[in-house]
Design a protein around this motif. Structure first.
Motif, short mmCIF file in Angstrom:
data_model
loop_
_atom_site.label_atom_id
_atom_site.label_comp_id
_atom_site.label_asym_id
_atom_site.label_seq_id
_atom_site.Cartn_x
_atom_site.Cartn_y
_atom_site.Cartn_z
N MET A 147 0.86 -1.14 0.00
CA MET A 147 0.03 0.09 0.08
C MET A 147 0.73 1.29 -0.02
O MET A 147 0.54 2.38 -0.50
N SER A 148 1.95 1.11 0.78
CA SER A 148 2.71 2.22 0.60
C SER A 148 3.69 2.58 -0.61
O SER A 148 3.56 3.50 -1.12
N THR A 149 3.98 1.35 -1.12
CA THR A 149 4.66 1.75 -2.44
C THR A 149 3.52 2.25 -3.54
O THR A 149 3.85 3.04 -4.22
N ILE A 150 2.37 1.67 -3.68
CA ILE A 150 1.34 2.33 -4.40
C ILE A 150 0.99 3.68 -4.18
O ILE A 150 0.86 4.48 -4.98
N SER A 151 0.88 4.08 -2.84
CA SER A 151 0.65 5.65 -2.47
C SER A 151 1.73 6.39 -3.23
O SER A 151 1.59 7.47 -3.52
N CYS A 152 2.90 5.86 -3.00
CA CYS A 152 4.39 6.84 -3.47
C CYS A 152 4.12 7.01 -5.24
O CYS A 152 4.26 8.08 -5.50
N VAL A 153 3.59 5.66 -5.85
CA VAL A 153 3.39 5.79 -6.99
C VAL A 153 2.53 6.85 -7.78
O VAL A 153 2.66 7.59 -8.45
N ILE A 154 1.33 6.73 -6.91
CA ILE A 154 0.28 7.62 -7.25
C ILE A 154 0.54 9.10 -6.99
O ILE A 154 0.24 10.00 -7.78
N ALA A 155 1.27 9.36 -5.71
CA ALA A 155 1.62 10.59 -5.56
C ALA A 155 2.77 11.27 -6.59
O ALA A 155 2.62 12.27 -6.89
N LEU A 156 3.49 10.31 -7.07
CA LEU A 156 4.44 10.68 -8.11
C LEU A 156 3.84 11.10 -9.31
O LEU A 156 4.29 12.19 -9.93
N ILE A 157 3.05 10.14 -9.71
CA ILE A 157 2.15 10.37 -10.98
C ILE A 157 1.53 11.92 -10.91
O ILE A 157 1.36 12.54 -11.91
N VAL A 158 0.67 12.00 -9.77
CA VAL A 158 0.04 13.15 -9.43
C VAL A 158 1.00 14.42 -9.59
O VAL A 158 0.64 15.44 -10.26
N SER A 159 1.93 14.27 -8.93
CA SER A 159 2.87 15.32 -8.93
C SER A 159 3.38 15.73 -10.30
O SER A 159 3.49 17.03 -10.83
N LEU A 160 3.78 14.78 -11.12
CA LEU A 160 4.33 14.87 -12.39
C LEU A 160 3.27 15.59 -13.34
O LEU A 160 3.46 16.64 -14.29
N LEU A 161 1.88 15.06 -13.16
CA LEU A 161 0.79 15.76 -13.78
C LEU A 161 0.58 17.17 -13.45
O LEU A 161 0.50 18.18 -14.43
#
Length: 227
Positions: free
Chosen positions: A6-20
């Motif tokens: 869950m922590s990994t998924i959250s980090c990936v989502i946060a990274l994608i949102v930040s890039l967008l």
């Protein structure tokens, strides 16, 4: 184990949102600002035509001294609009027949048709399906032509094409400058197409032909009437 996942998924989502967010901010900042281009190179240009006087006005707009800078040119009109593309073909043939014309050395113009989102008198319920088809068709056209410049002046067919080009710009697929010129018939208020492009900030340059209209919409630019 589940907590790590869950922590990994959250980090990936946060990274994608930040890039967008970074990409959207970048596009919004540069929209309307001229990019540095080689002045000797030409720009792939999409010209959107429409019935009701839009085509005659657009052909006046594209009839500029340095037409070779905007080549190859691709003309797009609604599937039910047969006259507009015929006028564009006559215009391009006149250029090819003119003397000392550098256009002869360039790739020939293309002429394409696009599905309408909604026909006149069509019910709003059935227009949902036709709108989806029009958007998919618009994306296919934009991906095929990869325009660097889009010129439009009000027909409803310009909305899905401009929206798809802007989406590809946000995704970093390609960069397209959208130039919208409001019809000279619009003195006090924008057309529906113009209003959508203005409110959504899709156009890099938004041109109007009456000072009163520019005062009402301050992000627009007032230009001399083209007709």
């Amino acid at each position: 184990m589940e907590e790590d996942s869950m922590s990994t998924i959250s980090c990936v989502i946060a990274l994608i949102v930040s890039l967008l967010v970074i990409r959207v901010t970048y596009v919004l900042y540069w929209t309307g600002r001229p990019f540095k281009r080689d002045p000797t190179t030409s720009l792939r240009t999409m010209i959107i035509l429409g019935s009701g006087g839009h085509t005659a006005e657009m052909l006046s707009i594209v009839n500029v001294p340095q037409k070779d800078k905007y080549a190859p040119r691709s003309y797009v009109a609604a599937l039910t609009d047969g006259m507009s593309l015929q006028k564009a073909q006559v215009y391009e043939e006149s250029l090819l027949n003119s003397e000392n014309n550098v256009e002869k050395k360039r790739e020939g113009a293309q002429f394409m048709q696009i599905y309408r989102s909604r026909e006149v008198g069509q019910s709003y319920i059935t227009s949902i399906g036709t709108t989806v088809v029009a958007i998919i068709h618009a994306m296919w056209i934009v991906l095929k032509l990869r325009p660097q410049v889009i010129l439009c002046n009000g027909p409803g067919t310009c909305i899905p094409l401009c929206a798809c080009a802007y989406l590809l710009k946000l995704l970093g697929w390609s960069w397209c400058t959208i130039i919208y010129t409001e019809s000279i018939a619009r003195v006090k208020n924008l057309s529906l197409s113009g209003l959508l492009l203005y409110k959504l900030r899709l156009a890099d340059q938004f041109l109007v032909q009456w000072p009163r209209l520019q005062q009402k919409y301050p992000r627009s630019q007032d230009v001399c009437p083209v007709m």
